[in-house]
Enzyme design. Sequence first.
Site, PDB file in Angstrom:
ATOM      1  N   HIS A 123     -33.508   6.833 -22.737  1.00  0.00           N
ATOM      2  CA  HIS A 123     -34.802   6.982 -22.065  1.00  0.00           C
ATOM      3  C   HIS A 123     -34.644   7.619 -20.694  1.00  0.00           C
ATOM      4  CE1 HIS A 123     -37.269   4.707 -24.931  1.00  0.00           C
ATOM      5  NE2 HIS A 123     -36.260   3.864 -25.040  1.00  0.00           N
ATOM      6  N   HIS A 167     -44.674   1.420 -25.094  1.00  0.00           N
ATOM      7  CA  HIS A 167     -44.938   2.168 -26.319  1.00  0.00           C
ATOM      8  C   HIS A 167     -46.247   2.942 -26.229  1.00  0.00           C
ATOM      9  CE1 HIS A 167     -42.038  -0.392 -28.964  1.00  0.00           C
ATOM     10  NE2 HIS A 167     -41.419   0.485 -28.210  1.00  0.00           N
TER      11      HIS A 167
END
Length: 410
Positions: free
Chosen positions: A380, A248
């Site tokens: 992703h 993150h």
Amino acid sequence: MSAETFPNDAWLDAECRRLIEFGRHVVHPLGGAAWLDDRGTPDLARPVHTWITSRMVHVHGLGALLGVEGAAEVAEGTLAGLRTTLRDDEHGGWFEAVGRDGVATSAVKSCYAHAFVMLAGSTGVVAGVPGAEDVLADATRVFERHFWDEDRGRVVDEWDRGWSEPAPYRGLNSTMHSLEAMLAVGDVTGDPVWHQRAARLAGLVVDLAGAHDGRLPEHFGPDWSVDLELNRDRPDDPFKPYGATVGHGLEWSRLLLHLEATLGGAAPAGLLETSRLLFERAVADGWHVDGSPGFVYTTDWSGRPVVRARMHWVAAEAIAAAAALHRRTGEEGYAQCHGSWWAYAAEHLLDLEQGSWHHELDPDNRPHASVWPGKPDLYHAVQATLLPRLPLTPSLASAVAVSDALRSPA
């Protein structure tokens, strides 16, 4: 990137198309996206998730824009789940998931899932997916009414099904994907309020990164007081892990640069500096820190690894963040990181026998499945093949739509 840096655009294009091909059978009989196993076969015993469905609409919408055969039909089939099975016709909004009997598995309405519905709708609109305009309009109305806190300039994380009571938890993960969705929605609708809201969310991250030496707290109380101890007893939780989540930090590093590019001279101060800080901290804490290559999943607040599994999405976000920082700064060190991490992914994560990427590796880089069984997520990895070839603004679908080079196979 320098010409010597791996990979080149032709390799990235081929990998992008290989990934999208893996998901060609994802449409669930109920509508929406099925959970895919290691070979890309739908596991119909598992629920249909709104967040996975939305990500697959996004991925196959991008595929349609790239001219991938069959991608438009998959985008339409997965979007159908957002229009029917996953939507709560009684109370509005979307269930987190439904079982194979079509019944909701949870009474929670989550900001995380709804942010991805906005992303799916915006990508679908750009890609011309039938029904996407209605999904986007519905999703933005629900988000503005229930998840956007105008007074604080932040998001509410969860509600009960009937929207009568928000949960006390606040989270940075839903905040992050809300910002991502806001950039896309603003680009697609032309309404600047979405970019302005994204800037307010970014201000929180700039403050947190500075206060915590680049390790972002993920969990908060209803007043946004930091909770550094949440889930210490369940450190590998897939959505709310204990400690700092290395991936993150990298993802935020990139998103802050997209926001800066979007807003230009109106961008808040400190976005580039915070992007650098988050990137450097994540790399120092996470990359090759325990004797083997790869990024650890989480660390404690002093930077010691907690969960040492290697998640595919963390490497993908590292690749994308390095590319974004290189594009923003021109500094060769970021290009070298980008090439090194692609080489790691090619050696350890790409599954050239069964398809897609291994979603999780153990600390010795062997395929593992303690957190992520199967291969349900292309989001992703696909983005990691596209973002290095595109400018920082507009957002991904809008950028692909105007890129002649990407729409034709290299």
